[in-house]
Design a protein around this motif. Sequence first.
Motif, PDB file in Angstrom:
ATOM      1  N   UNK A   1      55.310  35.080  12.084  1.00  0.00           N
ATOM      2  CA  UNK A   1      56.310  36.244  11.488  1.00  0.00           C
ATOM      3  C   UNK A   1      54.726  36.456  10.132  1.00  0.00           C
ATOM      4  N   UNK A   2      53.890  35.686   9.637  1.00  0.00           N
ATOM      5  CA  UNK A   2      53.420  36.744   8.257  1.00  0.00           C
ATOM      6  C   UNK A   2      52.044  36.275   9.556  1.00  0.00           C
ATOM      7  N   UNK A   3      51.439  36.285  10.330  1.00  0.00           N
ATOM      8  CA  UNK A   3      50.369  36.761  11.107  1.00  0.00           C
ATOM      9  C   UNK A   3      50.597  37.656  12.236  1.00  0.00           C
ATOM     10  N   UNK A   4      51.688  38.137  12.404  1.00  0.00           N
ATOM     11  CA  UNK A   4      52.210  39.449  13.334  1.00  0.00           C
ATOM     12  C   UNK A   4      52.233  38.917  14.531  1.00  0.00           C
ATOM     13  N   UNK A   5      52.307  37.745  15.150  1.00  0.00           N
ATOM     14  CA  UNK A   5      52.247  36.972  16.041  1.00  0.00           C
ATOM     15  C   UNK A   5      53.770  36.506  16.807  1.00  0.00           C
ATOM     16  N   UNK A   6      53.747  37.591  18.150  1.00  0.00           N
ATOM     17  CA  UNK A   6      55.244  36.874  18.615  1.00  0.00           C
ATOM     18  C   UNK A   6      54.642  35.494  18.780  1.00  0.00           C
ATOM     19  N   UNK A   7      56.209  34.774  18.660  1.00  0.00           N
ATOM     20  CA  UNK A   7      56.316  33.287  19.512  1.00  0.00           C
ATOM     21  C   UNK A   7      57.511  33.311  20.145  1.00  0.00           C
ATOM     22  N   UNK A   8      57.144  31.920  21.091  1.00  0.00           N
ATOM     23  CA  UNK A   8      58.951  31.467  21.627  1.00  0.00           C
ATOM     24  C   UNK A   8      58.634  30.405  21.394  1.00  0.00           C
ATOM     25  N   UNK A   9      60.325  29.333  21.678  1.00  0.00           N
ATOM     26  CA  UNK A   9      60.907  28.187  22.178  1.00  0.00           C
ATOM     27  C   UNK A   9      59.988  27.691  22.040  1.00  0.00           C
ATOM     28  N   UNK A  10      58.582  27.955  23.970  1.00  0.00           N
ATOM     29  CA  UNK A  10      58.395  26.668  24.803  1.00  0.00           C
ATOM     30  C   UNK A  10      57.295  27.008  23.607  1.00  0.00           C
ATOM     31  N   UNK A  11      56.555  27.561  23.078  1.00  0.00           N
ATOM     32  CA  UNK A  11      54.830  27.678  22.589  1.00  0.00           C
ATOM     33  C   UNK A  11      55.128  26.663  20.945  1.00  0.00           C
ATOM     34  N   UNK A  12      56.645  27.012  20.515  1.00  0.00           N
ATOM     35  CA  UNK A  12      56.897  26.085  19.093  1.00  0.00           C
ATOM     36  C   UNK A  12      57.213  24.752  19.672  1.00  0.00           C
ATOM     37  N   UNK A  13      57.634  24.207  21.001  1.00  0.00           N
ATOM     38  CA  UNK A  13      58.157  22.896  21.225  1.00  0.00           C
ATOM     39  C   UNK A  13      56.953  22.138  21.532  1.00  0.00           C
ATOM     40  N   UNK A  14      55.101  23.422  21.592  1.00  0.00           N
ATOM     41  CA  UNK A  14      54.502  22.268  22.416  1.00  0.00           C
ATOM     42  C   UNK A  14      53.809  22.571  20.763  1.00  0.00           C
ATOM     43  N   UNK A  15      54.018  22.806  19.617  1.00  0.00           N
ATOM     44  CA  UNK A  15      53.311  21.786  18.625  1.00  0.00           C
ATOM     45  C   UNK A  15      54.710  20.813  18.282  1.00  0.00           C
ATOM     46  N   UNK A  16      55.092  20.758  18.328  1.00  0.00           N
ATOM     47  CA  UNK A  16      56.327  19.661  18.067  1.00  0.00           C
ATOM     48  C   UNK A  16      55.716  18.978  18.812  1.00  0.00           C
ATOM     49  N   UNK A  17      55.648  18.900  19.900  1.00  0.00           N
ATOM     50  CA  UNK A  17      54.406  17.815  20.970  1.00  0.00           C
ATOM     51  C   UNK A  17      53.374  17.016  20.119  1.00  0.00           C
ATOM     52  N   UNK A  18      53.065  18.454  19.425  1.00  0.00           N
ATOM     53  CA  UNK A  18      51.690  17.860  18.762  1.00  0.00           C
ATOM     54  C   UNK A  18      51.461  17.199  17.378  1.00  0.00           C
ATOM     55  N   UNK A  19      52.736  16.760  16.997  1.00  0.00           N
ATOM     56  CA  UNK A  19      53.141  16.679  15.881  1.00  0.00           C
ATOM     57  C   UNK A  19      53.790  15.161  15.084  1.00  0.00           C
ATOM     58  N   UNK A  20      54.532  15.421  16.327  1.00  0.00           N
ATOM     59  CA  UNK A  20      55.338  13.964  16.700  1.00  0.00           C
ATOM     60  C   UNK A  20      56.148  13.434  17.891  1.00  0.00           C
ATOM     61  N   UNK A  21      55.777  11.601  17.508  1.00  0.00           N
ATOM     62  CA  UNK A  21      55.008  11.376  18.649  1.00  0.00           C
ATOM     63  C   UNK A  21      56.750  11.264  19.631  1.00  0.00           C
ATOM     64  N   UNK A  22      56.914  12.234  20.185  1.00  0.00           N
ATOM     65  CA  UNK A  22      59.054  12.408  21.614  1.00  0.00           C
ATOM     66  C   UNK A  22      58.181  11.661  22.413  1.00  0.00           C
TER      67      UNK A  22
END
Length: 122
Positions: A50-71
Motif C-alpha cells: 500500500x505504501x509503495x502503491x504496488x498491487x499485491x495478491x494472496x499468492x504473493x503474500x503466501x510466498x512471503x510467508x514461505x520465506x519467513x516461516x518454517x512451514x
Amino acid sequence: MKLNKFDIKLSSYSSEKLNDELVIYVEENKVICVLNQSAITILDEIKRCFESNVDCNSNGIARVILQQFDVENVTFENIVRDVDETIELLLKASVIRFIEKSKESSIAERGNYKRKHIAYGC
C-alpha cells in the motif's frame, strides 16, 4: 493500490506488540484485533504494498510467508487459503477496506473457505 484485484484503503489504527502477538485497535469503529505472527506478516506485506502503491495478491503474500516461516507439510494452496482467511478477518475488523467500484467488494464472494485461526480475536 489493489489487493486481489480490488482497490483498498487502510484504516487508521493503533497497535501494541505483546510477546509474539500484535494488538490492533481500529479507532473508527472501536474494534480490537489480536494477530499472531503469520497474520502480522500478512498485514505488514499489505501495508508495504500500500505504501509503495504496488498491487499485491494472496499468492504473493503466501510466498512471503514461505520465506519467513518454517512451514513443513503445508501445501502452497493451504497457505494461500489462510492468507485469504486472514484478509477476510482484517476486512471484518475494518483494518483494511475495499473501495467499492463494483458489486464485487469482498474476497468472501470469490469462494467460501473453511476458517482456521491465523488471525483471531477480531
